[in-house]
Design a protein around this motif. Structure first.
Motif, PDB file in Angstrom:
ATOM      1  N   PRO A  23       0.833  -1.215   0.000  1.00  0.00           N
ATOM      2  CA  PRO A  23       0.000   0.000   0.000  1.00  0.00           C
ATOM      3  C   PRO A  23       0.865   1.261   0.000  1.00  0.00           C
ATOM      4  O   PRO A  23       1.957   1.269   0.567  1.00  0.00           O
ATOM      5  N   GLN A  68      -1.195  10.230   1.326  1.00  0.00           N
ATOM      6  CA  GLN A  68      -2.650  10.282   1.512  1.00  0.00           C
ATOM      7  C   GLN A  68      -3.402  10.126   0.192  1.00  0.00           C
ATOM      8  O   GLN A  68      -4.416   9.437   0.128  1.00  0.00           O
ATOM      9  N   ARG A  71      -3.333   6.545  -0.898  1.00  0.00           N
ATOM     10  CA  ARG A  71      -4.224   5.722  -0.082  1.00  0.00           C
ATOM     11  C   ARG A  71      -5.685   5.917  -0.494  1.00  0.00           C
ATOM     12  O   ARG A  71      -6.452   4.957  -0.546  1.00  0.00           O
ATOM     13  N   ASP A  80      -2.798   0.556   9.097  1.00  0.00           N
ATOM     14  CA  ASP A  80      -1.887  -0.221   8.249  1.00  0.00           C
ATOM     15  C   ASP A  80      -1.884  -1.704   8.600  1.00  0.00           C
ATOM     16  O   ASP A  80      -1.683  -2.540   7.726  1.00  0.00           O
TER      17      ASP A  80
END
Length: 143
Positions: free
Chosen positions: A40, A44, A47, A110
């Motif tokens: 990942p 920001q 994400r 996470d």
């Protein structure tokens, strides 16, 4: 009249929900952009795009599953196994709704995001046994 105007104004400010099995305010991504990287992103914006990708992928999988169940013969649908398969799909859809709400808020930690990304990445590579192993590591650990 004032009440009507207030409702219309509020409805105009609300975001449109997607048409998938799980309605979400996240904008869906086209099929070619649903490919998820192995790790990942940390920023920001990355994400947020990852959350859109995951929501689109899960909605696509759920709708394909629903279509496959609907295409079955009536005798299969009404059998015990057919009803059990349909109930499994409905339960999966209901159990994923809280995950979608976390995607919308963007507050998925996470420790949970990394295994989800790993499972989806392996499933997209058609390594289903590895994806199932990753799921089992998340759900029951290494016991």
């Amino acid at each position: 009249l004032r009440r009507y105007r207030r409702l219309v104004k509020r409805a105009a400010t609300l975001k449109k929900l997607s048409d998938g099995p799980i309605p979400t305010i996240l904008e869906s991504v086209p099929g070619g952009q649903m490919i998820i990287e192995a790790k990942p992103p940390k920023d920001q914006d990355g994400r947020q795009f990852l959350f859109r990708q995951l929501a689109s992928y899960f909605n696509m999988v759920l709708s394909e599953w629903e279509l496959a169940l609907a295409k079955r013969d009536v005798t299969v649908r009404e059998s015990f196994q057919g009803k059990q398969a349909f109930n499994a799909m409905v339960q999966s859809r209901e159990n994923m709704k809280p995950l979608f709400r976390r995607f919308e808020k963007g507050d998925l930690e996470d420790g949970l995001l990394e295994p989800i990304v790993e499972i989806v990445h392996k499933a997209q590579q058609r390594r289903y046994v590895d994806a199932n192993d990753a799921y089992l590591r998340v759900s029951i650990g290494k016991a």
